[in-house]
Scaffold this motif. Sequence first.
Motif, PDB file in Angstrom:
ATOM      1  N   ILE A  29       0.847  -1.203   0.000  1.00  0.00           N
ATOM      2  CA  ILE A  29       0.000   0.000   0.000  1.00  0.00           C
ATOM      3  C   ILE A  29       0.882   1.253   0.000  1.00  0.00           C
ATOM      4  O   ILE A  29       2.014   1.203   0.463  1.00  0.00           O
ATOM      5  N   PRO A  30       0.357   2.383  -0.519  1.00  0.00           N
ATOM      6  CA  PRO A  30       1.165   3.612  -0.552  1.00  0.00           C
ATOM      7  C   PRO A  30       1.629   4.010   0.847  1.00  0.00           C
ATOM      8  O   PRO A  30       0.835   4.064   1.788  1.00  0.00           O
ATOM      9  N   SER A  31       2.933   4.303   0.953  1.00  0.00           N
ATOM     10  CA  SER A  31       3.526   4.646   2.248  1.00  0.00           C
ATOM     11  C   SER A  31       4.281   5.973   2.143  1.00  0.00           C
ATOM     12  O   SER A  31       5.081   6.160   1.224  1.00  0.00           O
ATOM     13  N   VAL A  32       4.012   6.852   3.102  1.00  0.00           N
ATOM     14  CA  VAL A  32       4.624   8.184   3.136  1.00  0.00           C
ATOM     15  C   VAL A  32       5.520   8.285   4.363  1.00  0.00           C
ATOM     16  O   VAL A  32       5.151   7.834   5.454  1.00  0.00           O
ATOM     17  N   PHE A  33       6.695   8.899   4.190  1.00  0.00           N
ATOM     18  CA  PHE A  33       7.604   9.161   5.310  1.00  0.00           C
ATOM     19  C   PHE A  33       7.667  10.669   5.503  1.00  0.00           C
ATOM     20  O   PHE A  33       7.859  11.420   4.545  1.00  0.00           O
ATOM     21  N   ILE A  34       7.476  11.126   6.746  1.00  0.00           N
ATOM     22  CA  ILE A  34       7.585  12.558   7.042  1.00  0.00           C
ATOM     23  C   ILE A  34       8.879  12.797   7.810  1.00  0.00           C
ATOM     24  O   ILE A  34       9.135  12.143   8.826  1.00  0.00           O
ATOM     25  N   THR A  35       9.685  13.725   7.315  1.00  0.00           N
ATOM     26  CA  THR A  35      10.898  14.105   8.040  1.00  0.00           C
ATOM     27  C   THR A  35      11.337  15.499   7.609  1.00  0.00           C
ATOM     28  O   THR A  35      11.064  15.909   6.483  1.00  0.00           O
ATOM     29  N   HIS A  36      11.982  16.216   8.517  1.00  0.00           N
ATOM     30  CA  HIS A  36      12.626  17.485   8.150  1.00  0.00           C
ATOM     31  C   HIS A  36      14.131  17.291   8.091  1.00  0.00           C
ATOM     32  O   HIS A  36      14.873  18.233   7.897  1.00  0.00           O
TER      33      HIS A  36
END
Length: 354
Positions: free
Chosen positions: A122-129
């Motif tokens: 399934i579509p997977s998003v990673f959030i990081t700065h």
Amino acid sequence: METQKKNILVAPLNWGLGHATRCIPIIEALENNGYNPIIASDGVALKMLQKEFPHLKSLELPSYQIEYAKNGAFFKWKMLLNAPKMLDAIYEEKKIIKKWIKEYDLTGIISDNRLGVHSKKIPSVFITHQLNVLTGNTTWISSKMHQQIIKKFNQCWVPDVETKPNLTGKLGHLENPDSNIKYIGPLSRLHKKTVSKKYDLMVILSGPEPQRGMLEEQLKKEMLTFKGDAIFIKGKIEPEQNVEQFGNVTYYNFMNTEELENTFNESEIVLCRSGYTTIMDLAQLGKKAFFIPTPGQYEQEYLAKKLKKEGLVPFSKQADFKIEKLMEIDLFKGLKNFGTDITWNKLFCLFEGK
């Protein structure tokens, strides 16, 4: 017939409260765009999101068991010692996610710095700065490793602007970024309001122990000589909210989003860590502040130095801080709102197979 809402797992890292609080606007946007968010984390991050969204399903993930060293100089070595526990937790996460995709009929995943929370199914998003992870003389290794992990996700959302001026500097910008990296603009759960001033100073603490508690004890002593009305939020998520008054200072163990938003708006200046989520909140509200970076945490030290160099926010090392240093704030411009609106429906197209 009403179509069934798609289930999206939102899983922030439990490292202080920053990762969890910046997921609040994402969870709200998912609900506003017709999705059903499911929250997953551990420790205080999970407790805080359960208080914010009592109506949503919440699940527990294994703890990375992140602890700070009492002495900032040993921060990196403490993290290396903890690495085997962290790798075990990431391995467990991967197994749990496989199970949850079937059990909860997940359509998508949004992971804020949880390295094992992704799937090829399934579509997977990673959030990081932090596209670059600063670790002193090992920065090139930690950055390359992090960039390899990011490639396992369909998209990486960076909560900053791509162009200059920006908030993250070299943390959130690469010379040759991959095509899966999207700059979505700063994330904040707070909104600017026109209200009358109630407090001369707002102190807000965050971050893992023992450094959070050590700074609390230090600042309590410093507050004894502060002239003016102050509010002090300890950043301790507990079952009940406690409020205490000592002279001209009102102490809270924690506040919910609405209370925090009001307090930020009612306060003239803010004393806090230079964590990135706090910086995004201050920029959203156009606030003047003073930073005390967490000792040994390269990221916070870098951000504090960057913003001081740009003439925006002064800072002090924790060991050197005295309440008189707050007078330096007048010499700095303060943070400003970039005025970027996040187009959530475009970002969420990923979960529609578009």
